[in-house]
Structure formats: C-alpha cells, structure tokens
Design a protein around this motif. Structure first.
Motif, short mmCIF file in Angstrom:
data_model
loop_
_atom_site.label_atom_id
_atom_site.label_comp_id
_atom_site.label_asym_id
_atom_site.label_seq_id
_atom_site.Cartn_x
_atom_site.Cartn_y
_atom_site.Cartn_z
N ILE A 177 0.38 4.90 -4.31
CA ILE A 177 -0.85 4.42 -3.59
C ILE A 177 -1.56 5.79 -3.15
CG2 ILE A 177 -0.67 2.11 -3.18
CD1 ILE A 177 -0.59 2.87 -0.27
N THR A 178 -2.97 6.07 -3.23
CA THR A 178 -3.56 7.07 -2.53
C THR A 178 -3.31 6.96 -0.99
OG1 THR A 178 -5.63 5.78 -2.13
CG2 THR A 178 -5.46 6.97 -4.36
N LEU A 179 -3.59 8.36 -0.64
CA LEU A 179 -3.23 8.42 0.81
C LEU A 179 -4.24 7.70 1.55
CD1 LEU A 179 -2.11 9.77 3.15
CD2 LEU A 179 -3.47 11.96 3.03
N ASN A 180 -5.59 7.75 1.07
CA ASN A 180 -6.79 6.95 1.53
C ASN A 180 -6.62 5.35 1.88
OD1 ASN A 180 -8.41 9.24 2.14
ND2 ASN A 180 -9.77 9.01 0.33
N VAL B 210 -6.06 3.38 5.34
CA VAL B 210 -7.10 2.33 5.50
C VAL B 210 -6.15 1.16 5.91
CG1 VAL B 210 -8.44 0.43 4.34
CG2 VAL B 210 -8.85 2.83 3.97
N ILE B 211 -4.93 0.91 5.29
CA ILE B 211 -4.03 -0.18 5.79
C ILE B 211 -3.77 -0.21 7.10
CG2 ILE B 211 -1.87 -1.10 5.44
CD1 ILE B 211 -2.18 -0.54 2.21
N LEU B 212 -3.36 1.18 7.54
CA LEU B 212 -2.98 1.60 8.85
C LEU B 212 -3.97 1.36 9.79
CD1 LEU B 212 -0.52 4.67 8.18
CD2 LEU B 212 0.07 2.40 8.96
N SER B 213 -5.37 1.70 9.55
CA SER B 213 -6.39 1.59 10.31
C SER B 213 -6.69 0.15 10.61
CB SER B 213 -7.61 2.43 9.73
OG SER B 213 -8.79 2.35 10.66
N ASN B 214 -6.72 -0.52 9.48
CA ASN B 214 -7.17 -2.13 9.62
C ASN B 214 -6.04 -2.66 10.32
OD1 ASN B 214 -9.33 -1.65 8.14
ND2 ASN B 214 -8.52 -2.59 6.29
N ALA B 215 -4.67 -2.23 10.46
CA ALA B 215 -3.74 -2.99 11.00
C ALA B 215 -3.70 -2.50 12.61
CB ALA B 215 -2.28 -2.58 10.53
N ARG B 216 -4.13 -1.41 12.98
CA ARG B 216 -4.65 -1.01 14.32
C ARG B 216 -5.69 -2.00 14.74
NH1 ARG B 216 -3.97 4.65 12.24
NH2 ARG B 216 -1.89 5.03 12.40
N ARG B 217 -6.74 -2.02 14.00
CA ARG B 217 -7.71 -2.66 14.44
C ARG B 217 -7.33 -4.10 14.80
NH1 ARG B 217 -11.53 -2.17 10.44
NH2 ARG B 217 -11.67 0.11 11.10
N LEU C 279 7.32 0.78 6.66
CA LEU C 279 7.53 2.41 6.51
C LEU C 279 7.18 3.11 7.58
CD1 LEU C 279 7.24 2.58 2.55
CD2 LEU C 279 9.34 2.68 3.97
N TRP C 280 5.80 2.76 7.97
CA TRP C 280 5.17 3.49 9.21
C TRP C 280 5.95 3.09 10.21
CZ3 TRP C 280 1.62 7.41 9.69
CH2 TRP C 280 1.49 7.39 11.03
N ALA C 281 6.48 1.98 10.62
CA ALA C 281 7.19 1.69 12.06
C ALA C 281 8.59 2.32 11.78
CB ALA C 281 7.11 0.25 12.02
N ALA C 282 8.99 2.44 10.83
CA ALA C 282 10.28 3.25 10.43
C ALA C 282 10.08 4.82 10.51
CB ALA C 282 10.87 2.97 9.09
N GLY C 283 9.09 5.16 10.78
CA GLY C 283 8.86 6.76 11.07
C GLY C 283 8.59 7.55 9.94
N SER C 284 8.20 6.78 8.61
CA SER C 284 7.70 7.43 7.65
C SER C 284 6.07 8.25 7.98
CB SER C 284 7.72 6.91 6.27
OG SER C 284 8.82 6.70 6.11
N LEU C 285 5.65 9.24 7.26
CA LEU C 285 4.31 9.86 7.33
C LEU C 285 3.62 9.14 6.30
CD1 LEU C 285 5.13 13.34 8.26
CD2 LEU C 285 4.53 11.80 9.79
N ALA C 286 2.40 9.19 6.42
CA ALA C 286 1.37 8.48 5.54
C ALA C 286 1.47 9.26 4.17
CB ALA C 286 -0.11 8.38 6.09
N PRO C 287 1.67 10.45 4.02
CA PRO C 287 1.62 11.06 2.66
C PRO C 287 2.84 10.60 2.06
CG PRO C 287 0.98 12.61 4.35
CD PRO C 287 1.27 11.50 5.06
N GLU C 288 4.03 10.43 2.82
CA GLU C 288 5.20 10.08 2.15
C GLU C 288 5.14 8.69 1.70
OE1 GLU C 288 7.90 10.58 5.30
OE2 GLU C 288 7.95 12.69 5.03
#
Length: 185
Positions: free
Chosen positions: A35-38, A42-49, A19-28
C-alpha cells in the motif's frame, strides 16, 4: 482499479496496526503490505483519533528523529485516554549557538546599514536576501535602534544608486533617455 471489500479493508487496517504495535515503521509497513505510505499513515491517524493504543506515538531508537512514541501516546494503565495523550511532544527550541549566530548576523547587517550601504549591497556581501536585510532593519527601527535610521536622499550628493538603476533599466527596456538637471549652487 479494484476496490477492497469492507472485510479486506478491516483486515488490512488490523495488519497495519499489528505491525505498528510490533515496532515496524510506516514505510516498512506500506512496502510490506503493498500500500502507499499515505494510506498507512491515514490508517494510523484514524486509529489514533479513535484512541486505539496500538497506534500510539513513539520515538526513534537513537532519540534524534521524532517518528511517532510508544509510551507517550499510549494510555497510562488505570487512566482513560485524554486528547492530551494524542498531542506529540513539543520540539526543542533552537540552540543558543544558533541564537548567537542570528544575533551576530543582525548586528553585522545593522552596522553595514549604519555605514551607508543599501540593502542590496548588504544582502550581496552577506549572502542574504534583500528582503531579509530590509526586515532586520525595519524591526530594529521599530525597536528604536539608531543604526536603523531612515535615510533620505540628498540631491546635492548626486543621483542615488537606486534611482540610477531605475533610470538605466527604463533606458534599456523602453529606449528612453532621462536627463536630470544638475543642482543649482
């Protein structure tokens, strides 16, 4: 609280990244997946790492708000990821208009201080905190600005305003009366 299995957590992670790669925002994403925004962050942050290109940084379409950039965090084709790719772009420095406003405010504080007003009075008149006024004056004093000179109380001029306030406060709180002898001629 029910825990997710590893397979469920992996599927959730993949869906967040898709969903992130498709252009959706984290709150969406968080609202859509329940799930929670946090947790989504965290999922996005770990994936970037882990240098997953699907979690690349991107900017908002209007260019005003920094969301996190498709293209900036993504690896350039033919070039491997580097830690520099994960660093968000630098924020722009404050505009010159705000610098001019800060300079005008500092000048006004120093002029008021030089005219004999104390820091509380200057702060009240200019709508600033007393600590802000004292910091402006002390920094100007360090730079050698003559307007920020230290002032010594002249006993011949009578009691200073700050001493008068301290004595009034002591009288109010503790019921003590302090008499100050008049200066001798």
């Amino acid at each position: 609280m029910a825990h997710r299995t590893r397979a469920e957590a992996r599927a959730l992670r993949e869906e967040v990244l898709r969903l992130w790669a498709a252009g959706s925002l984290a709150p969406e994403i968080a609202a859509g997946l329940g799930i929670t925004l946090n947790y989504a962050s965290v999922i996005l942050s770990n994936a970037r790492r882990a240098r997953d290109q699907r979690a690349a940084w991107r900017e908002s379409p209007d260019g005003r708000a920094y969301i996190v950039p498709a293209g900036r965090g993504a690896a350039i084709p033919g070039r491997p990821w580097t830690p520099k790719d994960l660093v968000p772009p630098k924020r722009k420095r404050a505009s010159r208009a705000s610098d001019a406003a800060d300079l005008a405010r500092r000048e006004a504080v120093l002029e008021a201080w030089a005219s004999g007003r104390d820091s509380r009075e200057v702060a009240r008149k200019m709508g600033l905190r007393k600590g802000t006024v004292t910091m402006i004056v002390s920094r100007a004093r360090e730079r050698g600005d003559p307007r920020a000179a230290r002032r010594q109380h002249d006993p011949a001029a009578g009691m200073s305003l700050s001493l008068r306030r301290a004595l009034d406060r002591a009288a109010r709180l503790h019921g003590v009366t302090v008499t100050v002898p008049e200066p001798r001629p």
